[in-house]
Write a protein that holds these residues in place. Structure first.
Motif, short mmCIF file in Angstrom:
data_model
loop_
_atom_site.label_atom_id
_atom_site.label_comp_id
_atom_site.label_asym_id
_atom_site.label_seq_id
_atom_site.Cartn_x
_atom_site.Cartn_y
_atom_site.Cartn_z
N GLN A 65 0.83 -1.20 0.00
CA GLN A 65 0.00 0.00 0.00
C GLN A 65 0.87 1.25 0.00
OE1 GLN A 65 -2.86 -0.03 3.15
NE2 GLN A 65 -4.18 1.48 2.16
N GLU A 66 1.95 1.21 0.75
CA GLU A 66 2.86 2.36 0.83
C GLU A 66 3.57 2.60 -0.50
OE1 GLU A 66 7.01 3.48 3.09
OE2 GLU A 66 5.62 2.12 4.11
N LYS A 67 4.01 1.51 -1.14
CA LYS A 67 4.74 1.66 -2.41
C LYS A 67 3.80 2.08 -3.55
CE LYS A 67 8.84 0.66 -0.94
NZ LYS A 67 9.90 1.69 -0.98
N GLY A 68 2.59 1.55 -3.53
CA GLY A 68 1.61 1.95 -4.53
C GLY A 68 1.80 1.35 -5.90
N VAL A 69 2.76 0.45 -6.06
CA VAL A 69 3.01 -0.21 -7.35
C VAL A 69 3.23 -1.70 -7.09
CG1 VAL A 69 4.01 1.82 -8.47
CG2 VAL A 69 5.50 0.26 -7.20
N PRO A 70 2.98 -2.56 -8.09
CA PRO A 70 3.26 -3.98 -7.92
C PRO A 70 4.74 -4.24 -7.68
CG PRO A 70 1.82 -3.61 -9.81
CD PRO A 70 2.33 -2.28 -9.40
N LEU A 71 5.04 -5.21 -6.81
CA LEU A 71 6.42 -5.55 -6.49
C LEU A 71 6.67 -7.02 -6.77
CD1 LEU A 71 6.86 -3.74 -3.03
CD2 LEU A 71 7.52 -2.88 -5.29
N SER A 72 7.89 -7.33 -7.21
CA SER A 72 8.28 -8.73 -7.42
C SER A 72 8.61 -9.37 -6.08
CB SER A 72 9.49 -8.80 -8.35
OG SER A 72 10.63 -8.24 -7.70
N PHE A 73 8.79 -10.68 -6.11
CA PHE A 73 9.14 -11.39 -4.87
C PHE A 73 10.45 -10.84 -4.31
CE2 PHE A 73 11.55 -14.65 -2.67
CZ PHE A 73 10.63 -15.09 -1.72
N GLU A 74 11.43 -10.64 -5.19
CA GLU A 74 12.74 -10.17 -4.74
C GLU A 74 12.65 -8.77 -4.14
OE1 GLU A 74 12.10 -11.55 -7.64
OE2 GLU A 74 13.24 -13.42 -7.54
N GLU A 75 11.80 -7.92 -4.74
CA GLU A 75 11.66 -6.55 -4.22
C GLU A 75 10.97 -6.56 -2.85
OE1 GLU A 75 11.33 -4.14 -8.47
OE2 GLU A 75 9.55 -5.02 -7.57
N ILE A 76 9.96 -7.42 -2.70
CA ILE A 76 9.28 -7.51 -1.39
C ILE A 76 10.25 -7.99 -0.33
CG2 ILE A 76 7.50 -8.78 -0.11
CD1 ILE A 76 5.81 -8.77 -2.65
N ALA A 77 11.03 -9.04 -0.66
CA ALA A 77 11.99 -9.57 0.30
C ALA A 77 13.03 -8.51 0.68
CB ALA A 77 12.68 -10.80 -0.28
N ALA A 78 13.50 -7.75 -0.31
CA ALA A 78 14.51 -6.73 -0.04
C ALA A 78 13.95 -5.60 0.82
CB ALA A 78 15.04 -6.17 -1.36
N GLU A 79 12.72 -5.18 0.52
CA GLU A 79 12.10 -4.09 1.29
C GLU A 79 11.85 -4.50 2.74
OE1 GLU A 79 11.43 -0.99 0.59
OE2 GLU A 79 12.01 -0.99 -1.53
N LEU A 80 11.49 -5.77 2.93
CA LEU A 80 11.23 -6.26 4.29
C LEU A 80 12.51 -6.60 5.04
CD1 LEU A 80 8.21 -8.65 3.56
CD2 LEU A 80 8.11 -6.45 4.73
N GLY A 81 13.58 -6.83 4.28
CA GLY A 81 14.83 -7.23 4.91
C GLY A 81 14.92 -8.71 5.18
N VAL A 82 14.27 -9.51 4.34
CA VAL A 82 14.31 -10.97 4.46
C VAL A 82 15.36 -11.50 3.51
CG1 VAL A 82 13.00 -13.11 4.20
CG2 VAL A 82 11.88 -11.07 5.10
N SER A 83 16.37 -12.19 4.03
CA SER A 83 17.45 -12.67 3.16
C SER A 83 17.86 -14.11 3.46
CB SER A 83 18.68 -11.76 3.32
OG SER A 83 19.09 -11.70 4.69
N ASP A 84 17.58 -14.60 4.67
CA ASP A 84 17.93 -15.97 5.01
C ASP A 84 17.16 -16.96 4.14
OD1 ASP A 84 17.52 -18.57 6.66
OD2 ASP A 84 19.20 -17.54 7.63
N PRO A 85 17.80 -18.02 3.63
CA PRO A 85 17.10 -18.99 2.75
C PRO A 85 15.83 -19.58 3.37
CG PRO A 85 19.46 -19.40 2.73
CD PRO A 85 19.23 -18.35 3.77
N VAL A 86 15.90 -19.89 4.67
CA VAL A 86 14.71 -20.44 5.34
C VAL A 86 13.59 -19.42 5.35
CG1 VAL A 86 13.82 -21.42 7.48
CG2 VAL A 86 16.16 -21.91 6.78
N ASP A 87 13.92 -18.17 5.65
CA ASP A 87 12.91 -17.11 5.70
C ASP A 87 12.34 -16.83 4.31
OD1 ASP A 87 13.39 -16.93 8.40
OD2 ASP A 87 14.81 -15.27 8.20
#
Length: 779
Positions: A65-87
């Motif tokens: 909602q904040e970004k206002g545009v569609p995001l890819s999986f990689e972009e969502i993970a990067a914005e949230l700060g999720v990088s561990d393979p399990v996560d």
């Protein structure tokens, strides 16, 4: 070579290898929130639910909602700060679940976006045997018409996102399917046919109008005419029919018990227990350990009893009552299923999947394995059982003045049936009363508190429709011997009132504690339907008060005025049709039919998943928990509520289908016989007649009504002959002959033997007055 949109990320197999390494880390102990780039307001809740919590659904929705545009999986993970393979793997599963639940939509560029409520509508497809369908919106409101062209790509029950494309000739909103969120059918059951070398399965569920093509290599030994189960290899598209593979041959068409086997598979009712579920249930043993009883209120000396039908096998509620100076102390003890079925366990996941137990004639598909449903959780006599207790103080007027909840341990003192209790309390049968002499004083108090609760129910204007129920009696070889009308006694009503009181007290308790929970919601009537019924009732000399929003008391006033009239059944039927079906939802709405501002289901956790969730909410409140740290957020409860409402409808439809099959089978040797019957429904193509004494319904088609043209009056619910003025409406008694029985279609065709007498022509003055009155009303 085409580049994968997620090629920047490790493959799934690589991620799984890294999982073993990551699991050894002690970064996040269970119960401790983890920190990511974006603050998550529900981090504590997620930490209680998962060993390695990731950002919540709400956090993901806030990000998009904040970004206002569609995001890819990689972009969502990067914005949230999720990088561990399990996560990353857990995040991918969460996004897929949100997509399946209609919270997100993935576009053609493999990007996730929010579903725009104003432009797109999420909902479940309802197929029609004639090829078209409707989309029932998740958020409620008007259904969206789906043309046969749109229905080519979906099955009945699929969840989709659609947009409104226009209004059809009948004034209905017409839609176009934008995306498919969830496929409802991985398998279908039906009869196998082979024509000109082409094999196909015709689904038994008539709402599925696709024939499933079966390639020769996928027949697996099945023969034409057999009932088979076909696994869907390729789902339907706008251009192609579905393709399937035979995975199971159920047997010949008329084999005993085939109707239930077909219904289970036709309606996708889970019926096989995964090994991990059975193993988990077996670990509890057959007796309650002493450690589990510690810290609970001991009710074992209290003469609590269960009251159920003769064929009941799972007993989840027990009752006890004693007098007080101002009224009664009523205790409703319910099996403590939530002690055994813990959130996230294999048992819990399977129970959620099933949603509820399904009760077929002589067979039950339980929500929980029998070692629990008929064993450790069932309140059988003379065995220690864990329970959740609702204790209420009821005054002489039948009002619940106080209530409290606690965990207890009980011992049922008797397994009573409705027949026994009615014989003791209503008929005063001395033999039955002598047999239960010790329990009789407590049962008499139960009867007294029931009468007070009943008076209070009538005082607040709650509805009480007198609908007929029937029981199938089987003979040898599972053939129907007869159908019996079920007589609803005061014993049935006694338990019903006690359960309603406990359910209402539960809703008030959780509202006070401000803990979210699944409510049982029953909306008021549709204003348009009310207007139509009011106009029809006026012609019968009856009046429905209340304006556009009549109350339950207004409904009961009409029924009371119609008592003893020959058209009472017609009046009751039309009033019922103005009301929607009750559903499960966390929304703060009341129960119209019971005239209650707040209501929930607490009394049957063995056979209904919403009750199990309510028990968890009670336990959370008793422990001093708050809304923010409860396991379930309101959006999650809403999703679960929609699922449980669906499984409830699914169970009803499957049961009706089995009963319709059995009735058709019962009537096959009665073709040519003549019966008297009562018209129960009128449509534009004829009317349905329930045959007296055998309680089977069939259709008299309009084409068999003789040399006249019949007009269907939807307001008066009748067929009127243009020339003869003969009128057929609900409640009329007619004589019919059984003409045809079609087991595949579940249809019984009847032919009218003695038409009703022609109506007398209206005098010209009377007809003129009626026309003037109609013009005046129209103006």
């Amino acid at each position: 070579m085409a580049r994968s949109p997620r090629s920047g990320r490790k493959s799934r197999s690589g991620a799984r290898k890294d999982t073993k390494i990551a699991k050894k880390k002690t970064e996040a102990a269970k119960g401790r929130p983890r920190r990511f780039k974006i603050p998550d307001p529900y981090a504590e809740r997620e930490a209680k639910k998962y060993e390695r919590p990731i950002p919540s659904r709400e956090a993901i929705l806030m990000l998009l909602q904040e970004k206002g545009v569609p995001l890819s999986f990689e972009e969502i993970a990067a914005e949230l700060g999720v990088s561990d393979p399990v996560d990353l793997e857990a995040l991918e599963r969460r996004l897929k679940a949100m997509e399946r639940d209609g919270q997100l939509l993935r576009n053609r560029r493999d990007r996730y976006c929010l579903v725009n409520e104003s432009d797109l509508i999420r909902g479940r497809v309802i197929g029609h045997p004639d090829g078209f369908g409707f989309l029932k919106p998740d958020e409620g409101g008007e259904d969206l018409f789906l043309s046969p062209r749109e229905m080519r790509q979906v099955f009945h029950g699929d969840r989709v996102v659609a947009c409104v494309t226009g209004i059809d000739r009948r004034g209905r909103k017409e839609g176009s399917i934008v995306g498919i969120l969830e496929r409802a059918h991985e398998r279908v059951v039906g009869r196998l046919f082979v024509e000109r070398g082409m094999a196909y399965v015709v689904p038994d569920n008539k709402r599925i109008t696709h024939d499933v093509l079966i390639p020769e290599d996928y027949l697996n030994g099945a023969k034409p005419g057999q009932i088979v189960v076909a696994e869907i290899v390729e789902q339907p598209t706008r251009r192609n029919q579905p393709i399937g593979r035979i995975v199971e041959v159920l047997g010949e068409h008329m084999a005993p018990g085939m109707e239930i086997e077909v219904a289970i598979r036709a309606f996708d009712i889970p019926h096989e227990w995964p090994e991990e579920v059975l193993a988990e249930a077996a670990r509890f043993g057959t007796e309650v350990p002493e450690a589990a009883k510690e810290g609970r209120v001991d009710l074992r000396k209290l003469p609590l009893v269960t009251i159920d039908g003769e064929d009941a096998r799972d007993f989840d509620d027990a009752v006890y009552c004693r007098p007080t100076p101002k009224g009664w102390r009523l205790i409703v003890a319910i099996a403590d299923v939530s002690h055994y079925v813990r959130p996230g366990s294999a048992l819990d996941q399977e129970a959620l999947k099933r949603g509820n137990s399904v009760y077929f004639p002589q067979q039950v598909i339980p929500m929980l394995p029998e070692v629990l449903s008929n064993g450790l959780c069932s309140l059988v006599p003379d065995e220690d059982r864990l329970c959740m207790v609702c204790e209420m103080l009821v005054d002489r007027e039948g009002r619940v003045t106080r209530s409290r909840f606690y965990e207890g341990v009980m011992r049922s003192h008797a397994r009573l049936t409705y027949t026994e209790v009615a014989a003791m309390l209503v008929d005063k049968d001395p033999a039955v009363r002598a047999r239960h002499e010790k329990l009789l004083p407590h049962l008499e108090e139960l009867y007294a508190v029931y009468q007070a609760l009943r008076r209070q129910r009538e005082a607040r204007g709650a509805m009480d429709f007198d609908t007929d129920e029937y029981k199938i009696v089987f003979g040898e070889g599972r053939k129907i011997e007869r159908l019996e009308k079920v007589v609803r006694t005061d014993a049935h009503k006694l338990i019903e009132e006690c359960m309603i009181a406990a359910n209402a007290a539960t809703a008030r308790f959780l509202d006070r504690k401000k803990v979210p929970y699944l409510r049982r919601i029953h909306d008021g009537p549709d204003p348009e339907k009310v207007a139509d019924v009011r106009q029809f009732l006026a012609e019968l000399g009856l009046k429905l008060p209340g304006g556009d929003t009549p109350s339950p008391a207004d409904y009961m006033q009409v029924l009371k005025a119609a008592e003893g009239r020959p058209d009472y059944h017609l009046v009751q039927t039309l009033l019922l049709r103005t009301l929607p079906q009750a559903i499960y939802s966390p929304e703060k709405k009341g129960h119209f039919g019971l005239a209650l501002d707040a209501y929930t289901h607490y009394t049957s956790p063995i056979r209904r998943y919403p009750d199990l969730l309510v028990h968890r909410a009670i336990r959370h409140a008793l422990a001093g928990g708050k809304a923010k740290d409860f396991l379930y957020s309101e959006p999650e409860l809403k999703t679960i509520g929609e699922h449980c409402s669906m499984t409830e409808r699914r169970a009803d439809e499957a049961t009706w289908d089995v009963i319709a099959w059995l009735k058709c089978e019962y009537m096959q040797d009665k073709v040519g016989e003549v019966f008297s019957g009562v018209i129960t429904a009128v449509t534009s193509f004829g009317f349905f007649v329930e045959l007296q004494d055998i309680y089977v319904e069939g259709l008299v088609h309009i084409s068999t009504l003789g040399q006249d043209f019949y007009h269907f009056d939807p307001l008066r619910h009748c067929l009127v002959g243009e020339r003869t003025h003969i009128t057929y409406r609900i409640g009329d008694v007619v004589k019919v002959k059984v003409a045809r029985v079609d087991l595949d279609e579940r249809k019984i065709d009847l032919v009218l033997i003695e038409p009703l007498a022609p109506a007398k022509p209206q005098p010209k003055k009377a007809a003129s007055r009626r026309r003037r009155r109609k013009r005046k009303n129209a103006a």
